[in-house]
Scaffold this active site. Structure first.
Site, PDB file in Angstrom:
ATOM      1  N   ASP A   1      -1.276   6.068  -7.258  1.00  0.00           N
ATOM      2  CA  ASP A   1      -1.672   5.565  -5.523  1.00  0.00           C
ATOM      3  C   ASP A   1      -1.529   3.907  -6.483  1.00  0.00           C
ATOM      4  O   ASP A   1      -1.470   3.815  -7.810  1.00  0.00           O
ATOM      5  CB  ASP A   1      -2.785   5.357  -4.969  1.00  0.00           C
ATOM      6  CG  ASP A   1      -3.408   4.999  -4.284  1.00  0.00           C
ATOM      7  OD1 ASP A   1      -2.570   3.923  -3.496  1.00  0.00           O
ATOM      8  OD2 ASP A   1      -4.369   4.244  -4.329  1.00  0.00           O
TER       9      ASP A   1
ATOM     10  N   ASP B   1       1.023  -1.066  -0.095  1.00  0.00           N
ATOM     11  CA  ASP B   1      -0.009  -0.424   0.190  1.00  0.00           C
ATOM     12  C   ASP B   1       0.868   0.930   0.036  1.00  0.00           C
ATOM     13  O   ASP B   1       1.240   1.367   1.034  1.00  0.00           O
ATOM     14  CB  ASP B   1      -0.970  -0.093   1.567  1.00  0.00           C
ATOM     15  CG  ASP B   1      -2.185   1.170   0.730  1.00  0.00           C
ATOM     16  OD1 ASP B   1      -2.684   1.935   0.530  1.00  0.00           O
ATOM     17  OD2 ASP B   1      -2.958   1.499   2.084  1.00  0.00           O
TER      18      ASP B   1
END
Ligand SMILES: *[C@@H]1O[C@H](CO)[C@@H](O)[C@H](O)[C@H]1NC(C)=O
Ligand SMILES: *[C@@H]1O[C@H](CO)[C@@H](O)[C@H](O)[C@H]1NC(C)=O
Ligand SMILES: *[C@@H]1O[C@H](CO)[C@@H](O)[C@H](O)[C@H]1NC(C)=O
Ligand SMILES: *[C@@H]1O[C@H](CO)[C@@H](O)[C@H](O)[C@H]1NC(C)=O
Ligand SMILES: *[C@@H]1O[C@H](CO)[C@@H](O)[C@H](O)[C@H]1NC(C)=O
Ligand SMILES: *[C@@H]1O[C@H](CO)[C@@H](O)[C@H](O)[C@H]1NC(C)=O
Ligand SMILES: *[C@@H]1O[C@H](CO)[C@@H](O)[C@H](O)[C@H]1NC(C)=O
Ligand SMILES: *[C@@H]1O[C@H](CO)[C@@H](O)[C@H](O)[C@H]1NC(C)=O
Ligand SMILES: *[C@@H]1O[C@H](CO)[C@@H](O)[C@H](O)[C@H]1NC(C)=O
Ligand SMILES: *[C@@H]1O[C@H](CO)[C@@H](O)[C@H](O)[C@H]1NC(C)=O
Ligand SMILES: *[C@@H]1O[C@H](CO)[C@@H](O)[C@H](O)[C@H]1NC(C)=O
Length: 446
Positions: A322, A119
């Protein structure tokens, strides 16, 4: 052709051999400080295999898009809440979110294997621990510190505890708000040896989750590795300012790759890549912001206002890159221009969405026609015009004759450059140079 590949692998091999010799005695005699060990490991580099969260389900790429979108929407929503400062429970450095890629890792001595989410939108490395008063169901037994000879607790005077705003209670006790389903965790900070691939990395500070105070956490991963910019992340703890990933196509069954240390740029060539500066948002130090200055579709530069993607002084706005959000989400005014331009250029019937769970823009393919000419799409990042391969933004379901744009409208003024758009690029983050680079790469060849 130059002779660089053989000399490169030769250097790599030599470095590897030297590190292996250097590292083994150091581990047993502990003459080296943790930082020295991390430095040495980063010289060798680490290569980690990533699996898409849906890679074990038998999903078509269209189904994967739908599944990924539903996860992405919820992540976007949570990100927007942080930026707007709407959620008072979120501590400064920790922003876990919904995710797309899983990495296999082992923890402790003897090592026990787990799957953890990769992440770039959060910092903390965490796993559910025993004893746990109430934990999420997970496929593997939870990690038991008692069974590991390399476990120790991290002091509440450690910098990591301060970053987590923990309190002193027989170590560092912290509360941790997990966005995706509004769960609240309680845990303590531990110090452990993590094994990624075959690289054993000692002295990693991580959150040992001991209680799920609120929330049921169904379908949540049992472990997360944060790669954000904050002090708690794996990247920051390793002290190596470079990492990269190479994500395979959404329809691909082959795994993706995460590379750290010297491996991060092994396949990198500045000649074939585009590089844009990273921007820091003091309000949210975790996120990787970049400057998007325009978008061109089929040669038409859209009249996007220069302020549209700008990061505001109060921390709102901007665009982040992201790994955990599938599609790209653009602020409403920009998405409207993108949508209208595709409709104008493609001249295909638009499939009306009766339902908010579907993509924001889909077209009906003419029957009997196997190929449609799709306009090119260029993202103009500062100093980097990124020309995307068609499969990075148009996804076709040939059985239903529907083709959808893998982009959507953001529910706030934060835009996100998602992982479908990053497919088949080696994406190199360099925190020393403060840049992110994109190099076209066949990621299934790693
Ligand atoms: C196309 O869509 C239908 C209905 O949603 C689905 O059953 C089918 O698997 C999809 N095909 C592909 C190739 O994604
Ligand atoms: C914050 O956490 C508390 C529990 O400590 C909970 O009661 C409250 O609803 C949470 N607030 C938000 C906005 O999630
Ligand atoms: C681990 O050991 C400690 C002290 O020896 C004990 O209090 C604790 O219950 C043990 N935990 C488990 C899961 O066995
Ligand atoms: C910890 O070790 C004990 C004894 O070897 C074993 O029974 C138990 O399953 C282990 N726990 C975990 C979580 O691996
Ligand atoms: C790691 O594993 C790969 C293949 O699985 C091997 O080629 C390499 O030498 C190993 N590296 C170390 C440091 O053991
Ligand atoms: C973690 O433990 C190792 C020894 O097991 C120690 O050398 C190191 O200083 C510890 N790290 C921190 C931050 O306390
Ligand atoms: C994925 O899609 C691309 C482009 O449509 C195609 O070239 C490739 O062969 C597909 N791969 C798989 C595994 O289906
Ligand atoms: C761009 O947006 C700003 C703020 O919304 C506005 O003040 C400005 O007039 C706009 N510029 C153009 C060229 O539309
Ligand atoms: C932040 O700044 C932007 C641009 O100046 C403004 O439009 C917005 O309302 C501000 N948001 C908050 C929450 O203050
Ligand atoms: C939207 O679509 C999903 C699945 O495609 C379905 O489960 C849901 O009931 C639909 N919602 C509405 C309001 O039609
Ligand atoms: C990375 O570089 C090595 C050595 O030059 C090469 O063999 C390999 O194919 C490259 N991998 C990719 C994905 O391009």
């Amino acid at each position: 052709m130059t002779s660089s590949p053989p000399s490169l692998s030769c250097v790599l091999f030599l470095t590897l051999a030297l590190i292996l010799i250097a590292i083994s005695p150091a581990l047993t005699t502990s003459r080296k400080t943790p930082d020295d060990l991390h430095d040495q490991l980063m010289k060798t580099g680490i290569k980690i295999t990533l699996n898409n969260i849906d890679s074990h389900g038998k999903f078509t790429k269209f189904e994967r898009l739908h599944r990924a979108m539903n996860r992405g929407r919820s992540r976007l929503q949570k990100f927007s809440e942080i930026v707007a400062g709407k959620n008072p429970n979120i501590s400064s450095a920790v922003h876990p979110g919904n995710n797309e890629f899983l990495m296999k890792l082992s923890i402790g001595t003897p090592p026990i294997s787990y799957y953890a989410v990769m992440d770039t939108g959060s910092d903390l490395i965490w796993i559910q621990c025993r004893p746990c008063q109430q934990c999420f169901p997970q496929p593997t037994p939870s990690y038991d510190p008692n069974n590991s000879s390399s476990f120790s607790t991290l002091s509440c005077y450690s910098s990591l505890c301060k970053a987590l705003q923990g309190s002193c209670d027989n170590g560092c006790l912290f509360f941790y708000y997990y966005f995706v389903d509004s769960s609240l965790f309680e845990g303590s900070l531990g110090n452990e040896t993590f094994t990624f691939g075959n690289a054993s990395v000692p002295n990693i500070g991580f959150g040992c989750i001991e209680d799920v105070v609120a929330g049921n956490g169904l379908n949540q991963p049992a472990a997360v590795v944060g790669l954000g910019r904050g002090p708690l992340s794996l990247v920051s703890q390793l002290g190596e300012p470079k990492f990269s990933y190479c994500l395979t196509s959404i329809n691909e069954t082959k795994p993706s790759t995460l590379l750290m240390g010297s491996q991060a740029s092994v396949n990198f060539s500045s000649e074939f890549s585009k590089t844009t500066p990273l921007i820091q948002n003091p309000k949210i130090p975790t996120f990787y912001y970049v400057s998007l200055q325009g978008i061109t579709i089929g040669g038409t530069n859209l009249p996007i206002n220069q302020t549209t993607f700008a990061l505001n002084a109060n921390g709102t706005g901007g665009l982040i890159i992201d790994s955990g959000t599938s599609m790209t989400y653009l602020v409403e005014s920009a998405f409207a221009l993108v949508k209208n331009e595709f409709i104008f250029q493609l001249k295909l019937p638009v499939v009306e969405q009766s339902n908010s769970t579907g993509p924001d823009l889909c077209f009906e393919l003419p029957s009997g026609v196997s190929t449609v000419e799709i306009p090119s799409l260029v993202f103009h990042f500062q100093d980097a015009d990124l020309d995307l391969p068609t499969e990075n933004y148009m996804i076709t379901n040939s059985s239903t004759g529907v083709m959808c744009l893998a982009m959507g409208v953001s529910s706030s003024d934060l835009s996100i450059f998602g992982n479908i758009q990053q497919q088949n690029f080696l994406v190199v983050y360099d925190l020393l140079e403060e840049t992110v680079s994109f190099m076209p790469t066949e990621c299934d060849k790693f």
